[in-house]
Design an enzyme around this catalytic site. Structure first.
Site, PDB file in Angstrom:
ATOM      1  N   ASN A  96     -64.209  44.512 -35.813  1.00 35.70           N
ATOM      2  CA  ASN A  96     -64.292  43.788 -34.541  1.00 35.70           C
ATOM      3  C   ASN A  96     -63.880  44.629 -33.348  1.00 35.70           C
ATOM      4  O   ASN A  96     -63.006  44.273 -32.559  1.00 35.70           O
ATOM      5  CB  ASN A  96     -63.419  42.527 -34.604  1.00 35.70           C
ATOM      6  N   ASP A 306     -53.314  39.801 -41.409  1.00 35.38           N
ATOM      7  CA  ASP A 306     -54.399  39.506 -40.460  1.00 35.38           C
ATOM      8  C   ASP A 306     -53.992  39.962 -39.059  1.00 35.38           C
ATOM      9  O   ASP A 306     -54.200  39.260 -38.075  1.00 35.38           O
ATOM     10  CB  ASP A 306     -54.763  38.024 -40.477  1.00 35.38           C
ATOM     11  N   GLY A 325     -55.335  34.993 -32.544  1.00 35.64           N
ATOM     12  CA  GLY A 325     -54.774  36.170 -33.185  1.00 35.64           C
ATOM     13  C   GLY A 325     -53.280  36.332 -33.000  1.00 35.64           C
ATOM     14  O   GLY A 325     -52.712  35.958 -31.966  1.00 35.64           O
TER      15      GLY A 325
END
Length: 417
Positions: A96, A306, A325
């Site tokens: 990403n 993550d 996030g």
């Protein structure tokens, strides 16, 4: 690189010295000798640290570093330094960035940025071109460049036929396809878990059903294609049940869970702190309990931080508009130790490498030194001084954690805080 580690307790079930306090001699990056009390006639660097424990190097299957394109959030160089300080010797990098990592040249570029680093960086290529979910990316070419899997980070593949073709095509070269577990039409504009708290707070809900429908669909496609599937960051109790049933049928599926989804529930959202805005969203306590049980019984194969640095301009804004996030590398070990024993925590942090085709090294003589150094017994409150990421968007700020990392010895290098 040569070093002598003194008085370290080995935490490695595959080692002949598991649970023993020993000295470990490392010469030219290899473990040459392990014994109770070793001399140092060649005057190598000695590593003596308080309550020192040593394990196999830890692995994170999902990190984002921003570069190329979002260096203001994080660079690969600083991201790898953060990983090393946090105890990770290998990380899988999501696609990403800008441009999205979706071809041979992009894979080569990010690998080159990690050359000669203690932490090994393994790129995950985008599954579809520009992660738009329309056409498959150059999967085989990216494999030849060093991609270990294919994943449109947090972008669901809405077209089931495209997912079917991806599983069939990748099986020709044993490629690992990853599918984000969310059905977009069901999740809609939801930004938090659809439950009591979403109603109380007036925030649009993203129901557990959106995840579970996608998981069920992908498992049906996997059974049909006989492919190889990884489902990253599941978050609901029903998802655990679905994957448990699929494994009982011997389907070639693995899954991960983000550490924060094990610990936090949507009850923490009452102050609208955008550090808690993640995807998949924080769920309920029964979901947390089921995820923890799934890790214990092996249904869930690995955890991930993550880790996703987001700059302040995209985090310190209204909840609806903030980006998803949280960073998680720095807090991973201490957070897991709030739930599990040290032995189980280390087992969890070292799992998952083989699924991504990454070799493992046990703590035995003759093996490559791929080691994490830590003290499992310290207690502290996590704050900004513990963060080495460029972005500071951690939902663990103010949380009491247990255990600190000292650094790593890996890839013929030593990195200590």
């Amino acid at each position: 690189m040569n070093a002598l580690i003194k008085s370290a307790t080995v935490v490695d079930s595959k080692s002949d010295f598991h649970n023993e306090k020993v000295d470990i001699l490392i010469e030219k990056g290899l473990i040459s000798k392990i014994a109770k009390d070793l001399d140092n006639p060649k005057n190598y660097q000695e590593i003596k640290l308080r309550n020192l424990h040593v394990s196999q190097g830890w692995f994170d299957s999902s990190v984002s570093f921003g570069e190329p394109g979002y260096e203001d959030r994080e660079t690969i160089a600083n991201g790898l330094k953060t990983a090393a300080n946090s105890g990770f010797t290998s990380v899988a990098l999501n696609a990403n960035s800008q441009p999205v990592i979706d071809n041979y040249a992009h894979i080569t570029f990010v690998k080159s940025k990690a050359n000669d680093n203690a932490v090994k960086l393994y790129p995950i290529g985008a599954l579809t071109q520009m992660s738009k979910g329309e056409d498959l990316a150059e999967l085989y070419d990216m494999t030849n460049a060093g991609a270990i899997a294919f994943y449109d980070y947090q972008q669901p593949i809405s077209n089931p036929n495209l997912m079917k073709i991806a599983l069939q095509y990748a099986s020709n070269f044993d490629g690992l396809v990853c599918s984000f577990p969310q059905e977009s039409k069901i999740s809609g504009l939801g930004v938090v878990n659809e439950h009591i708290n979403s109603t109380k707070l007036g925030l649009k809900g993203n129901p557990a059903l959106a995840e579970e429908l996608q998981v069920a669909r992908d498992l049906f496609l996997l059974e049909y294609t006989e492919g190889k599937l990884h489902i990253p960051t599941i978050s609901t109790a029903k998802s655990v049940e679905l994957i448990r049933a699929a494994k009982a049928k011997k389907l070639n599926v693995t899954c991960s869970v983000a550490i924060h989804n094990l610990i936090f529930t949507d009850d923490v959202l009452e102050d609208f702190d955008t550090n808690y805005k993640v995807l998949p969203p924080l769920r309920t306590q029964p979901d947390c309990d089921a995820l923890i049980e799934g890790l214990k019984d092996g249904t869930i194969d690995m955890v991930t931080t993550d880790h996703n640095p987001i700059d302040i301009e995209h985090k310190k804004i209204e909840f609806d508009f903030a980006k998803y996030g949280t960073i998680g590398l720095e807090s991973a070990f201490g957070a897991l130790q709030n739930i599990f024993t040290t032995k189980k925590t280390i087992s969890i942090l070292t799992q998952g490498k083989s699924r991504f085709g990454i070799s493992e090294s046990s703590i035995n003589e003759g093996e490559h030194a791929d080691l994490t150094l830590f003290n499992p017994d310290t207690n502290y409150e996590f704050n900004n001084t513990h963060i080495s990421s460029r972005s500071k968007n951690s939902m663990f700020l103010g949380t009491k954690l247990k255990g600190e990392t000292y650094g790593i010895i890996a890839n013929n290098k030593i990195v200590l805080k």
